[in-house]
Design an enzyme around this catalytic site. Structure first.
Site, short mmCIF file in Angstrom:
data_model
loop_
_atom_site.label_atom_id
_atom_site.label_comp_id
_atom_site.label_asym_id
_atom_site.label_seq_id
_atom_site.Cartn_x
_atom_site.Cartn_y
_atom_site.Cartn_z
N HIS A 81 0.49 -1.50 -0.40
CA HIS A 81 -0.40 -0.04 -0.44
C HIS A 81 0.88 1.32 0.07
O HIS A 81 1.20 1.96 1.16
CB HIS A 81 -0.89 -0.04 1.35
N HIS A 85 1.69 1.66 -5.46
CA HIS A 85 0.51 0.76 -6.43
C HIS A 85 -0.94 2.36 -6.42
O HIS A 85 -1.83 2.24 -6.77
CB HIS A 85 -0.04 0.21 -4.30
N ASP A 124 -5.79 5.51 -0.81
CA ASP A 124 -4.99 4.69 0.41
C ASP A 124 -3.98 5.79 0.64
O ASP A 124 -2.78 5.03 1.53
CB ASP A 124 -3.88 3.12 -0.67
N ASP A 235 -8.70 -0.98 -8.17
CA ASP A 235 -7.77 -1.20 -6.68
C ASP A 235 -7.87 -2.83 -7.25
O ASP A 235 -6.85 -2.99 -6.49
CB ASP A 235 -8.99 -1.04 -5.37
C1 LIG Z 1 -4.52 -10.31 -4.18
C2 LIG Z 1 -5.54 -9.56 -3.43
N1 LIG Z 1 -5.61 -10.67 -2.32
C3 LIG Z 1 -6.17 -9.96 -1.27
C4 LIG Z 1 -6.72 -10.87 -0.44
C5 LIG Z 1 -7.61 -10.69 1.06
C6 LIG Z 1 -7.96 -9.38 1.42
C7 LIG Z 1 -8.50 -9.16 1.81
O1 LIG Z 1 -9.12 -7.73 2.14
N2 LIG Z 1 -10.02 -9.64 2.63
C8 LIG Z 1 -11.01 -9.82 3.41
C9 LIG Z 1 -11.84 -10.67 3.24
C10 LIG Z 1 -12.53 -10.57 4.66
C11 LIG Z 1 -13.99 -9.48 3.95
C12 LIG Z 1 -13.43 -8.19 3.61
C13 LIG Z 1 -12.54 -7.85 4.73
C14 LIG Z 1 -11.90 -9.23 5.44
C15 LIG Z 1 -12.27 -10.40 5.96
C16 LIG Z 1 -11.08 -9.00 4.39
C17 LIG Z 1 -11.97 -8.33 2.36
C18 LIG Z 1 -7.33 -8.50 -0.23
C19 LIG Z 1 -6.67 -9.06 -1.17
N3 LIG Z 1 -6.19 -8.18 -2.14
C20 LIG Z 1 -5.98 -6.55 -2.48
C21 LIG Z 1 -7.08 -5.63 -1.32
C22 LIG Z 1 -7.79 -4.42 -1.64
C23 LIG Z 1 -8.78 -3.60 -0.95
C24 LIG Z 1 -8.28 -3.43 0.42
C25 LIG Z 1 -7.22 -4.60 0.36
C26 LIG Z 1 -6.83 -4.84 0.18
CL1 LIG Z 1 -5.29 -6.31 0.58
N4 LIG Z 1 -6.00 -6.10 -3.84
N5 LIG Z 1 -5.59 -7.36 -3.62
C27 LIG Z 1 -5.71 -8.22 -3.26
MG LIG Z 2 -7.78 0.77 0.85
ZN LIG Z 3 -6.21 0.41 -2.56
#
Ligand SMILES: Cc1nc2ccc(C(=O)N[C@]34C[C@H]5C[C@H](C[C@H](C5)C3)C4)cc2n2c(-c3ccccc3Cl)nnc12
Ligand SMILES: [Mg+2]
Ligand SMILES: [Zn+2]
Length: 344
Positions: A81, A85, A124, A235
């Site tokens: 982040h 990004h 972010d 995102d």
């Molecule tokens: C590749 C990849 N994998 C990722 C695997 C998991 C999660 C994630 O936050 N899972 C959740 C799963 C449940 C329901 C909600 C709230 C929490 C509980 C946590 C979401 C994000 C992931 N992610 C992001 C990303 C996008 C937006 C914000 C932060 C991030 Cl990190 N961008 N790329 C990726």
């Molecule tokens: Mg964010």
């Molecule tokens: Zn982001």
């Protein structure tokens, strides 16, 4: 420190003029992470120019340059982040507007397009490499400020963005009329808050209904749902690039997640499985993430915009590589090689 910003601004906005090595910058397959780091601010300026926002909204170039550098400075050095990004998320917004002709075919207005690009750049700001549940669980300052409303990090990113707009010489919206100004701030708020994946899950059902019922261009709710959908697409846009990019992204994300997990363990609380380096299987988690979130989202996008279908095909390819990687991981994990190096 204004002096330092000024000199840096002159520098970082000169050198991409003569950078003709970059081609396909406006194509979906282009990886914004391949742009030289020091040229990124200049490419942000180029995107604002090419989308017509500088002329339409009478934005002073020096103001935009200063704004971009303050936004860049607002990002920390987290593994994922960070400013790169933010740049890649903003680049995908540019790709959507250019390749889907969003403004020309009035899916969104030029003002909504301007807010969309700025929101991606700022979405972010000042991220600490820890997620919303960490803020609440560990009672951080940000949680004390925002946990009653939820979306703790996203509210902080919005507040930081407003601070920059209120900094001398950084208000890129200064030439807007008062109603345009309040509309653009409203859009910034909705867009940045919609990058909380928990809110995305809440809206996913309505987005599905909107797509199957048929998008109505003059329905304000449809417009809001569409912009929220676009924000999540941007995102997650690393998932639409080739395998090398998505693998590198996964390394950065799990580097951040596992550090959060280590921190939670040191504070005596048990981390979620995806944050726990002892329990997490990255290929499994990635297959789940793509299946439950990324694919449905980009299928919705492609349902509305057939030109986005190649993105879905790339995502499916990457998902299959992760599926194949699962077996590789299991095989190797017997003899302890849990690291990502074994994946090509
Ligand atoms: C590749 C990849 N994998 C990722 C695997 C998991 C999660 C994630 O936050 N899972 C959740 C799963 C449940 C329901 C909600 C709230 C929490 C509980 C946590 C979401 C994000 C992931 N992610 C992001 C990303 C996008 C937006 C914000 C932060 C991030 Cl990190 N961008 N790329 C990726
Ligand atoms: Mg964010
Ligand atoms: Zn982001």
């Amino acid at each position: 420190h204004m002096k330092q910003v000024e000199t840096e601004s002159v520098q970082s906005f000169l050198n991409c003029r003569d950078d003709h090595s970059i081609k396909d910058f406006d194509k979906f397959h282009f990886s914004p992470r391949s742009v030289p780091y020091k040229h990124m601010p200049c490419y942000v300026l180029k995107m604002f120019g090419e989308l017509g926002f500088i002329n339409t909204w009478r934005i002073k170039t020096t103001t935009l340059a200063r704004f971009i550098l303050f936004v860049k400075k607002g990002y920390r050095d987290a593994p994922y982040h960070n400013w790169v990004h933010a740049f890649s998320v903003a680049h995908f917004a540019y790709l959507l507007m250019v390749n889907l002709n969003l403004i020309k075919n009035d899916y969104i207005t030029s003002l909504q397009g301007l807010a969309f690009l700025v929101s991606c750049l700022c979405h972010d700001i000042d991220h600490r490499g820890t997620n919303n549940s960490f803020q609440t669980k560990c009672g951080t300052v940000l949680a004390s400020l925002y946990s009653s409303e939820g979306s703790v990090m996203e509210r902080h990113h919005l507040a930081q963005s407003m601070c920059i707009l209120n900094t001398d010489g950084c208000n890129i919206f200064e030439s807007l009329s008062s109603e345009e100004y309040s509309e653009v701030l409203d859009l910034l708020r909705n867009n940045i808050l919609s990058t909380d994946l928990t809110s995305h899950f809440r809206m996913a059902e309505q987005q599905r209904e909107m797509i199957s019922a048929g998008f109505k261009k003059n329905d304000p709710t449809h417009r809001k749902l569409l912009l929220a959908m676009f924000m999540t697409c941007c995102d997650l846009s690393d998932q639409t690039k080739d395998w090398r990019v998505t693998k590198k992204t996964a390394e950065q994300i799990y580097d951040e997640f596992f550090s959060q997990g280590d921190l939670e363990k040191s504070m005596g609380t048990a981390p979620a499985e995806m944050m726990d380096r002892e329990r997490a299987s990255i290929p499994d988690l990635q297959v789940q993430f793509i299946t439950n979130l990324v694919l449905p989202l980009f299928k919705n996008l492609a349902d509305l915009f057939p030109a986005a279908q190649p993105l879905v095909d790339t995502i499916i390819n990457n998902k299959n590589v992760w599926k194949h990687a699962r077996h590789l991981f299991q095989e190797y994990s017997q003899n302890g090689t849990k690291s990502m190096e074994i994946l090509l």
